[in-house]
Motif scaffolding. Structure first.
Motif, short mmCIF file in Angstrom:
data_model
loop_
_atom_site.label_atom_id
_atom_site.label_comp_id
_atom_site.label_asym_id
_atom_site.label_seq_id
_atom_site.Cartn_x
_atom_site.Cartn_y
_atom_site.Cartn_z
N GLU A 53 -4.14 8.29 5.60
CA GLU A 53 -3.86 8.29 7.03
C GLU A 53 -4.10 9.68 7.61
O GLU A 53 -3.21 10.51 7.66
N VAL A 80 5.90 -1.10 2.67
CA VAL A 80 6.96 -0.33 2.01
C VAL A 80 6.74 1.12 2.42
O VAL A 80 5.69 1.69 2.15
N ARG A 81 7.70 1.73 3.11
CA ARG A 81 7.50 3.10 3.59
C ARG A 81 8.85 3.77 3.80
O ARG A 81 9.91 3.15 3.67
N ARG A 97 -2.10 18.13 10.43
CA ARG A 97 -1.40 18.17 9.13
C ARG A 97 -2.36 18.20 7.95
O ARG A 97 -1.95 18.30 6.81
N TYR A 154 -0.54 6.84 14.91
CA TYR A 154 -0.04 6.19 13.70
C TYR A 154 0.33 4.73 13.98
O TYR A 154 -0.03 3.82 13.22
N ALA A 171 0.44 4.96 1.81
CA ALA A 171 -0.42 5.43 2.90
C ALA A 171 -0.09 6.86 3.33
O ALA A 171 0.37 7.10 4.43
N PRO A 172 -0.33 7.82 2.43
CA PRO A 172 0.04 9.19 2.78
C PRO A 172 -0.97 9.86 3.72
O PRO A 172 -2.11 9.41 3.84
N SER A 173 -0.52 10.92 4.35
CA SER A 173 -1.44 11.80 5.07
C SER A 173 -2.01 12.78 4.05
O SER A 173 -1.33 13.16 3.11
N ARG A 228 0.84 -1.21 0.00
CA ARG A 228 0.00 0.00 0.00
C ARG A 228 0.86 1.24 0.00
O ARG A 228 2.04 1.21 0.34
N GLU A 283 12.26 6.83 7.81
CA GLU A 283 12.12 7.54 9.08
C GLU A 283 11.33 6.70 10.09
O GLU A 283 11.31 6.99 11.28
N TRP A 284 10.69 5.63 9.60
CA TRP A 284 9.90 4.78 10.50
C TRP A 284 10.69 3.62 11.09
O TRP A 284 10.16 2.88 11.93
N1 GLU Z 1 1.12 8.13 6.93
C1 GLU Z 1 2.52 7.88 7.02
C2 GLU Z 1 3.26 9.07 6.47
O1 GLU Z 1 2.67 9.87 5.78
C3 GLU Z 1 2.85 6.67 6.18
C4 GLU Z 1 3.73 5.71 6.81
C5 GLU Z 1 3.48 4.33 6.23
O2 GLU Z 1 3.54 4.19 5.02
O3 GLU Z 1 3.23 3.43 7.02
O4 GLU Z 1 4.43 9.21 6.72
#
Ligand code: GLU
Length: 552
Positions: free
Chosen positions: A74, A251-252, A80, A234, A40-42, A38, A255-256
């Motif tokens: 997200e 896949v992200r 934001r 989150y 998954a942007p804000s 996926r 920074e996570w």
């Molecule tokens: N919503 C998170 C962001 O914008 C995405 C992180 C993810 O892909 O899990 O940084």
């Protein structure tokens, strides 16, 4: 403590159990090895080129395995968010070839069986799983105010220990049922925290698909999973959503990575299988010799709108993102010139660990390569749709006579070695300017220094006399050669080089004189076709103006 009773006290209105959702969102039944990913942007309304890149990587990861890719929004961080921050993201993805077939497909629209795909619409789901964690004694309410949490941090700093809400510092861990009830009855706001089972000496290891094996200390912090308004953080939303949407590969951005220990603990606490992780390094840029992240503030090319506004074809952007994605892509492209991008065997393991370098010059060259092999209709259609949106005046001019526009764009295009003049549609107005009196300003001063103006005038006069618009290309070129000798030039470049003092110049100089008179440029596509398109009257008019300019 009777955790069942506590769970009911905290979530009286939640009547579903996790089993209900497990059944509602069953395993996808995909063939072995098919990956579900996926993006998954804000909903910030802004798509960063890094976002597009990670969306692409995520989609390719699914595509090459015959799996599924979906878009999740997200929006748990209201600070934001901007109004309808979704359409811009979906459009940005779609404009650059990432069509969304599952998940959020536009403002208030979605497709697929694993929705809702917008986190703010999933509150009851998160609360159900939070309730279950409370029932299992793995989560608890915390009534500490922001000031109290800060005071704990200050104390930890003074003591020189790891900051955070954990262990003996986690005062609400030990509240009794009655204390909790009294707080709730008094209307005190509370968050729900994970009761971490991690140990300070414990380690976790995981195999990141991009970064390789990573070992980190276990999480020991009682992280917040639901905020005071019942909306998840989150961390918790990631765990619930990626489980229930049956994501196999997360896949992200990298920074996570520091949060992975928390995420693994959450997956395990909920009884879920931990997904595979692939953490993408940010796209970098060289700035004064130093590598730094591409920045929204400093670099216009960070926003995908930049590519639309400048009129870079999506094919060029994608082609370039592939070169950033896998270092073997360029070799593959050289060996497979006509292949479509979807034939490229993308491999997550071949991604850069430290961050690929974005180079605007190289991107321009790649875009020229993409555009130069396309036919004139392709180029015309895209130029016009770019101009219609971003350069109305040019659009009026260029679309008024499409056959002419097409002919201009077709010069030299069908050659085995086509010219590489255009990198983007905003290059076109300048590129074609001399074909349109409306936007053409003659500049005869560009005549190279080595050509004497009196000689140039003589060449133009002789050319006028010999001119015949009906000439085919060979006859036309033959006439140009015939002009040379009577005027002291030579049709033979080699001869000129062997004996430069014997001549005023060679055939190349003669064409330069005519080219400058007609276009005010020393470098253009094939002059013969330019003359055909300009037509006799315009050619004569321009030659006369050049003669008067050079005679002064
Ligand atoms: N919503 C998170 C962001 O914008 C995405 C992180 C993810 O892909 O899990 O940084």
């Amino acid at each position: 403590m009777d955790f069942e009773k506590l769970a009911e006290l905290l979530f009286p209105e939640i009547d579903k159990t996790p089993d209900y959702y497990e059944e509602l969102y069953p395993e996808r039944g995909l063939p072995e090895g098919a990956r579900v990913t996926r993006f998954a942007p804000s909903p910030t309304g802004y798509l960063h080129i890094g976002g597009l890149f990670s969306g692409l990587i995520s989609k390719l990861t699914a595509d090459v395995s015959g799996g599924n890719f979906y878009l999740r929004i997200e929006d748990t961080d209201k600070k934001r968010e901007v109004e309808d921050g979704v359409s811009g993201i979906v459009k940005g993805l779609c404009d650059f070839g990432i069509d969304i077939t599952e998940g959020v497909t536009g403002f208030e629209t979605e497709a697929g069986n694993y929705g809702p795909y917008t986190q703010s619409k999933r509150a009851a789901i998160y609360q159900c799983f939070a309730k279950d964690l409370v029932k299992k004694g793995l989560a608890y309410p915390c009534f500490c105010t922001a000031d109290e949490v800060q005071a704990i941090r200050d104390k930890q700093e003074a003591e020189g220990v790891l900051p955070g809400y954990y262990g003996e510092y986690a005062v609400c861990r030990s509240l009794s049922f009655d204390e909790i009830k009294a707080n709730i009855d008094a209307g005190k706001p509370y968050v729900v925290r994970l009761k971490s089972q991690g140990s300070p000496d414990g380690k976790i290891t995981f195999d990141d698909m991009i970064k390789g094996k990573i070992e980190m200390p276990q999480n020991i912090v009682d992280v917040v999973i639901l905020k005071t308004d019942g909306i998840p953080t989150y961390h918790f939303a990631h765990c619930i959503d990626d489980h229930l949407m049956r994501t196999t590969h997360v896949v992200r951005g990298d920074e996570w990575i520091s949060s992975v220990p928390t995420h693994i603990e959450l997956f395990k606490a909920c009884g879920f299988k931990v997904p595979k992780y692939a953490h993408i390094a940010p796209i970098m840029k060289l700035d004064d010799g130093n590598k730094r992240k591409l920045s929204k503030r400093k670099d216009p090319e960070a926003a995908v709108e930049f590519y639309s506004e400048q009129g870079f074809p999506k094919e060029s952007v994608l082609e370039y993102l592939y070169t950033l994605a896998n270092s073997n892509f360029e070799d593959w492209r050289r060996a497979n010139k006509d292949a479509t991008l979807s034939e490229f065997p993308f491999n997550l393991k071949k991604m850069s660990v430290s961050g690929a370098l974005f180079d605007l010059m190289k991107f321009n060259d790649i875009s020229k390569n993409v555009i130069c092999v396309k036919d004139a209709d392709w180029v015309l259609e895209r130029t016009l749709s770019w101009a219609e949106q971003y350069d109305k005046e040019f659009f009026e001019l260029f679309s008024a006579d499409k056959a002419k526009a097409r002919e201009i764009l077709n010069i030299d295009r069908e050659n085995p070695k086509p010219r590489k003049d255009l990198a983007k549609w905003s290059d076109v107005p300048e590129y074609v300017a001399y074909f349109y009196d409306e936007i053409y300003t003659p500049d005869f001063d560009v005549l190279p220094e080595n050509i004497n103006r009196a000689d140039a005038v003589a060449v133009l006069r002789a050319y006028k006399d010999a001119f015949n618009i009906a000439d085919d290309k060979d006859t036309w070129f033959g006439r140009m050669k015939d002009l040379c000798e009577p005027l002291g030039f030579t049709p033979n470049v080699k001869e000129y080089k062997a004996n430069p003092d014997a001549y005023k110049g060679h055939i190349g100089d003669v064409s330069t004189i005519i080219r400058v008179a007609l276009t005010s440029r020393t470098n253009t596509p094939d002059l013969y076709y330019i003359i055909k398109i300009l037509g006799e009257a315009e050619v004569m008019k321009r030659i006369d103006s050049a003669i008067s300019a050079w005679e002064k």
